[in-house]
Write an enzyme that holds these catalytic residues in place. Sequence first.
Site, short mmCIF file in Angstrom:
data_model
loop_
_atom_site.label_atom_id
_atom_site.label_comp_id
_atom_site.label_asym_id
_atom_site.label_seq_id
_atom_site.Cartn_x
_atom_site.Cartn_y
_atom_site.Cartn_z
N LYS A 155 0.68 -1.32 0.03
CA LYS A 155 -0.04 0.07 -0.01
C LYS A 155 0.85 1.36 0.01
O LYS A 155 0.76 2.16 -0.83
CB LYS A 155 -0.94 0.09 1.25
N ARG A 160 -9.09 1.04 9.46
CA ARG A 160 -8.59 -0.17 9.70
C ARG A 160 -9.62 -1.04 10.64
O ARG A 160 -9.34 -2.22 10.72
CB ARG A 160 -7.25 0.06 10.54
N ARG A 177 11.89 -6.93 4.79
CA ARG A 177 11.83 -5.48 5.18
C ARG A 177 12.50 -5.19 6.44
O ARG A 177 13.34 -4.50 6.95
CB ARG A 177 10.42 -4.80 5.07
N ARG A 202 12.80 -2.00 10.61
CA ARG A 202 11.49 -1.49 11.19
C ARG A 202 11.17 -2.43 12.63
O ARG A 202 11.22 -3.75 12.42
CB ARG A 202 10.16 -1.43 10.25
N ARG A 220 -0.20 -8.41 13.68
CA ARG A 220 -0.67 -7.67 12.83
C ARG A 220 -1.46 -8.35 11.60
O ARG A 220 -2.51 -7.78 11.34
CB ARG A 220 0.54 -6.85 12.00
#
Length: 188
Positions: free
Chosen positions: A14, A89, A128, A134, A145
Amino acid sequence: MTRLIFLGPPGAGKGTQAKKLSGACQVPHISTGDIFRTAVAQETDLGIKAKAYLETGELVPDALTLGLVRERLTAADTSNGWLLDGFPRNVAQASFLDTLLQELEQPFECVVNMEVPDEVVIARLVQRGKEEGRSDDTESTIRNRLKVYREETEPLIDFYRNRQQLVSVDGNKPVEEVTEELIKVVQP
Ligand code: ADP
């Protein structure tokens, strides 16, 4: 006028696509995740309150989230449109957004649902985590998540589909190909 909402699991791309379209369409990319990460890094009041939720992959409570979305969508740079990434969300956020956009007389064009299989998003997020460091891209947080996505966010697919506002895009393709698909959505 471009006003699009990006929906999809974590790691669907996204943010990547919204950034590219933001340049092409000259409208701001608004990512609630980015806003929260900046607040955490700067140790603002919001950041201090949001930190634990980001670290565990839970949703930041609506009491902290809705106000900042209102503030961001009423800023001067949104008059030509926006690309919303990571909001709404859950159903309460989607209802809030409906009311807000009615009040602002800013109807959106459609919701782009980026479809990517679970095993692909997990692999992308793990990668990632290694590349960007992160702190929520660790295996246990990724799992949570995805769980939160299934329970809270996925119902929005039917919410928008029932209103004929949903456009699904295959996100399991090279970045450039997905962008081309999205440009067709924006300029049919
Ligand atoms: P991803 O889509 O990869 O999970 P985001 O940057 O969109 O990444 O979100 C990172 C984290 O920020 C989420 O796990 C959540 O804690 C918080 N967050 C982002 N957007 C929202 C939102 N709309 N409501 C509540 N929490 C949010």
